[in-house]
Scaffold this active site. Structure first.
Site, PDB file in Angstrom:
ATOM      1  N   SER A   1       8.936  -6.698 -11.069  1.00 42.96           N
ATOM      2  CA  SER A   1       8.884  -6.241 -12.457  1.00 42.96           C
ATOM      3  C   SER A   1       9.108  -4.738 -12.470  1.00 42.96           C
ATOM      4  O   SER A   1       8.893  -4.058 -11.453  1.00 42.96           O
ATOM      5  CB  SER A   1       7.511  -6.569 -13.065  1.00 42.96           C
ATOM      6  OG  SER A   1       7.279  -5.833 -14.248  1.00 42.96           O
TER       7      SER A   1
ATOM      8  N   TYR B   1      -1.954  -6.576 -11.867  1.00 44.03           N
ATOM      9  CA  TYR B   1      -0.617  -7.161 -11.771  1.00 44.03           C
ATOM     10  C   TYR B   1       0.357  -6.167 -11.142  1.00 44.03           C
ATOM     11  O   TYR B   1       1.125  -6.517 -10.236  1.00 44.03           O
ATOM     12  CB  TYR B   1      -0.152  -7.572 -13.168  1.00 44.03           C
ATOM     13  CG  TYR B   1       1.294  -7.958 -13.279  1.00 44.03           C
ATOM     14  CD1 TYR B   1       1.726  -9.233 -12.902  1.00 44.03           C
ATOM     15  CD2 TYR B   1       2.245  -7.069 -13.784  1.00 44.03           C
ATOM     16  CE1 TYR B   1       3.060  -9.600 -13.019  1.00 44.03           C
ATOM     17  CE2 TYR B   1       3.579  -7.429 -13.910  1.00 44.03           C
ATOM     18  CZ  TYR B   1       3.980  -8.691 -13.528  1.00 44.03           C
ATOM     19  OH  TYR B   1       5.302  -9.051 -13.642  1.00 44.03           O
TER      20      TYR B   1
END
Length: 264
Positions: A141, A154
């Site tokens: 990401s 995360y």
């Protein structure tokens, strides 16, 4: 463009929806036999049937398993001991304040987003090296290089995947085996679309208008001013899997729509 992937076998983790499913679809479009993975048997079987109907020349298979569970991973290895392409897409995320992230949550994210992918890579990479062909791709990401602060548990795992990818790539010297990481920016998954629709449900707007309004208000730094489509990530992943991308080694490949403001 024909990608030279016909009759290869790919395991795409977390491939019953979102980016994972889009990757599976794009690979199947190129004649790849895709192993569909998810925790729910009925969802996995549904995608298998969908791909079989759309691409009858391929043989998609049911690879239902919770890959964060070591025992279930072992069963998966017994069922599918040899693959050509591994796409480590499965992961969990949730917006959380740092103060609310307990040690148990840190451990859960580490086991789910990092150790599960590492376990698969550790099993399949030696086999790829032995036959001198293979592709391992981690789906990370933009949060890996530009943490927003909204979900530190995360972001930590996605940054780890960049390091893991580079380390594993060092083991492929002289082989037609590559290990890379793709970093998509904000992507229009089913959940994201539902959230956007819900935010503007009392307004007479098309979804594209809602999307544009959301981006302008919340992600003005995005240069494309829309969410990336899962199919776009799927096409990029398919290319990185192909023989045409053999020079990509240990590379962090950004597809963030211009969201990350830095050169590197």
């Amino acid at each position: 463009m024909e990608m030279g992937l016909a009759n290869k076998t790919a395991l795409v983790t977390g491939s019953t929806k979102g980016i994972g499913k889009a990757i599976a679809m794009e690979l199947a479009k190129e004649g790849v036999h895709v192993l569909i993975n998810g925790r729910k048997e009925e969802e996995v079987e549904g995608v298998v049937k969908e791909i079989q109907a759309a691409f009858p020349a391929t043989s998609p298979q049911n690879a239902a398993a919770d890959i964060a569970d070591v025992e279930q991973r072992e069963h998966l290895f017994e069922k599918y001991p040899d693959i050509d392409l591994l796409v480590n897409n499965m992961g969990i995320y949730e917006i959380m304040q740092y103060e609310d992230v307990t040690d148990e949550i840190w451990e859960k994210y580490f086991h789910t987003n990092v150790l599960a992918a590492n376990g698969l890579s550790k099993f399949y990479l030696p086999k790829m090296r032995n036959k001198e062909f293979g592709r391992i791709i981690f789906i990370a990401s933009e949060e890996a290089v530009m943490p927003s602060g909204q979900m530190p548990q995360y972001c930590m795992t996605k940054s780890m995947l960049l390091s893991l990818s580079k380390s594993l790539s060092k083991l492929t010297r002289g082989k037609d085996v590559t290990v890379n990481t793709i970093m998509p920016g904000p992507t229009l998954s089913e959940n994201v679309q539902q959230i956007i629709e819900g935010m503007y449900d009392n307004k007479d707007m098309t979804f594209l208008e809602k999307e544009k309004a959301f981006m302008a208000a919340n992600l003005p730094q995005s240069e494309i001013q829309r969410f990336i489509r899962p199919s776009e990530v799927g096409r990029l992943t398919t290319f990185v899997c192909s023989p045409y991308a053999s020079a990509f080694k240990g590379s962090p490949i950004r597809m963030d729509g211009g969201l990350v403001p830095t050169i590197f």
